[in-house]
Design an enzyme around this catalytic site. Structure first.
Site, PDB file in Angstrom:
ATOM      1  N   ARG A  47     125.013 -28.688 -46.397  1.00 35.32           N
ATOM      2  CA  ARG A  47     123.924 -28.377 -47.307  1.00 35.32           C
ATOM      3  C   ARG A  47     123.235 -29.663 -47.773  1.00 35.32           C
ATOM      4  O   ARG A  47     122.017 -29.712 -47.951  1.00 35.32           O
ATOM      5  CB  ARG A  47     124.437 -27.606 -48.539  1.00 35.32           C
ATOM      6  N   TYR A  99      97.153 -19.161 -52.052  1.00 38.56           N
ATOM      7  CA  TYR A  99      98.011 -18.162 -51.426  1.00 38.56           C
ATOM      8  C   TYR A  99      98.623 -17.257 -52.496  1.00 38.56           C
ATOM      9  O   TYR A  99      99.103 -17.727 -53.524  1.00 38.56           O
ATOM     10  CB  TYR A  99      99.088 -18.862 -50.610  1.00 38.56           C
ATOM     11  N   ASP A 171      99.103 -28.529 -51.128  1.00 43.61           N
ATOM     12  CA  ASP A 171      99.576 -27.699 -50.023  1.00 43.61           C
ATOM     13  C   ASP A 171      98.625 -27.941 -48.846  1.00 43.61           C
ATOM     14  O   ASP A 171      97.455 -27.562 -48.880  1.00 43.61           O
ATOM     15  CB  ASP A 171      99.563 -26.229 -50.440  1.00 43.61           C
ATOM     16  N   LYS A 196     103.968 -22.149 -40.324  1.00 39.87           N
ATOM     17  CA  LYS A 196     102.626 -21.988 -39.781  1.00 39.87           C
ATOM     18  C   LYS A 196     102.376 -22.961 -38.627  1.00 39.87           C
ATOM     19  O   LYS A 196     103.008 -22.857 -37.592  1.00 39.87           O
ATOM     20  CB  LYS A 196     101.612 -22.137 -40.909  1.00 39.87           C
TER      21      LYS A 196
END
Length: 380
Positions: A47, A99, A171, A196
């Protein structure tokens, strides 16, 4: 290495030391052997650190001309990491056009936990200056915005943020590191939904946060390890594979989108078209100034929900679905998909109407994509 394509293929991806494999291996492990009690090696728990993830983080940081990169299990997890820099009582200035998932996280989670938000139209950066309060901590924006394709002057945002000691976050998903590098324009933190364009094949979910500021990097790294929303090594490997062709794909997306946007802009059945690559876009000059291309996203106003249904139902190459940035062309209806969580009155203010559709132009043959647009138009 200075060229984008060279960095995309080689940065963080030196041949593996034991076998010489030119592809970074998938280190599918949860833990690592420690050879002596109390002596902590570089790799202790997956992790916290994983060699495959480490390679991708170095690669993406290099492509954004940043020093530090941290990968997450999704774009929303990356946004949550960036916003971990604010706490209850802090104030954030955010773009009013973004978004729907970002707005949902801000308005339904962070706001309920004591973070204050002011949403402004960032096409005019004076609105940012007017919104600054004593407790303002961070400025957050998308450019181009989703789905209205509005632009934000990143150099102006950076100047305002630095003069008022605010953290600036952008972003950059729609442009990818290939077409736009916010850090080069003075922005503090850049993030992507790697799902994306970075992934580019509609087969993996991921996110990344990149910065060159050590203070922010330390906090985001701490958050990454503490919250634990890290991607698995196989997902990371898929992104490493994909980023090698990012430049090639973005050029193809851009070339097809420009042709389709020009074609649709001349069709009387289309009420409005939103694409910064068109000279008719009110911020076309800004686009040319801060972007090296215009991307593959086009938003189109068909006039009504009925027209949107007819148009999308007639398509054969474009697939109706959520998301964007894959090699295959997608068409999205923001009101019922990406922005369904945004209140109707807010959507109306932004121009997100029932007739608006968003095209994610893929890399198929242009003549097939244009024929598909004709099928959609004929159905209206």
């Amino acid at each position: 290495m200075s060229g984008f394509r060279t960095k995309a293929i080689h940065s963080g991806q030196e041949p593996e030391k034991i076998t010489g494999a030119v592809t970074v291996p998938v280190f599918q492990t949860s833990t690592y052997a420690q050879h002596m009690l109390g002596v902590h090696p570089e790799f202790d728990y997956a992790r916290t650190i994983n060699p495959t993830r480490q390679a991708l983080e170095e690669n993406l940081a290099t492509l954004e001309n940043g020093k530090y990169g941290y990968c997450f299990s999704s774009g929303m997890a990356a946004i949550a990491a960036a916003l971990s820099l604010v706490k209850s009582g802090d104030h954030v200035i955010a773009g009013n056009d973004m978004y729907g998932g970002s707005y949902r996280y801000f308005s339904r989670i962070l706001s309920e936990n004591g973070v204050e938000f002011t949403y402004v139209d960032m096409r005019d950066t004076k609105h940012i200056e007017s919104a600054i309060k004593e407790n303002t901590r961070l400025v957050y924006c998308e450019t181009p915005t989703n789905p209205m394709m509005n632009l934000v002057d990143l150099r102006a945002v950076s100047k305002i943020a630095r003069s008022t000691n605010l953290i600036s976050v952008v972003d950059n998903t729609f442009m990818s590191p290939y077409f736009q590098n916010p850090l080069d324009m003075g922005i503090d933190i850049v993030l992507h939904s790697a799902t994306k364009y970075i992934g580019g094949h509609s087969d993996v979910i991921g996110g990344v946060v990149i910065t060159s500021i050590e203070e922010h990097a330390e906090r985001i790294k701490f958050y990454q390890n503490s919250a634990g929303a890290v991607p698995g090594p196989w997902d990371v490997w898929l992104l490493l594979r994909s980023v090698k062709t990012l430049a090639l794909r973005m050029e193809a997306h851009n070339a097809n989108a420009i042709e389709i946007a020009n074609y649709l802009s001349k069709q009387p059945k289309i009420k409005n078209i939103y694409y910064p690559g068109l000279s008719s876009h009110p911020q076309h000059e800004l686009a040319k100034k801060q972007m090296r291309g215009f991307g593959g996203i086009i938003s189109v106003e068909t006039g009504s929900i009925e027209n949107a249904k007819r148009f999308t139902s007639a398509l054969q190459v474009f697939t109706l679905g959520e998301s964007l940035g894959g090699v295959e062309s997608l068409v999205c209806h923001p009101v019922t998909m990406t922005h369904g969580s945004v209140p109707p009155e807010r959507r109306a203010q932004l121009g997100i109407t029932d007739g608006l559709i968003r095209l994610s132009v893929g890399v198929e043959d242009l003549e097939d994509l244009l024929a598909d647009m004709n099928r959609g138009l004929d159905a209206i």
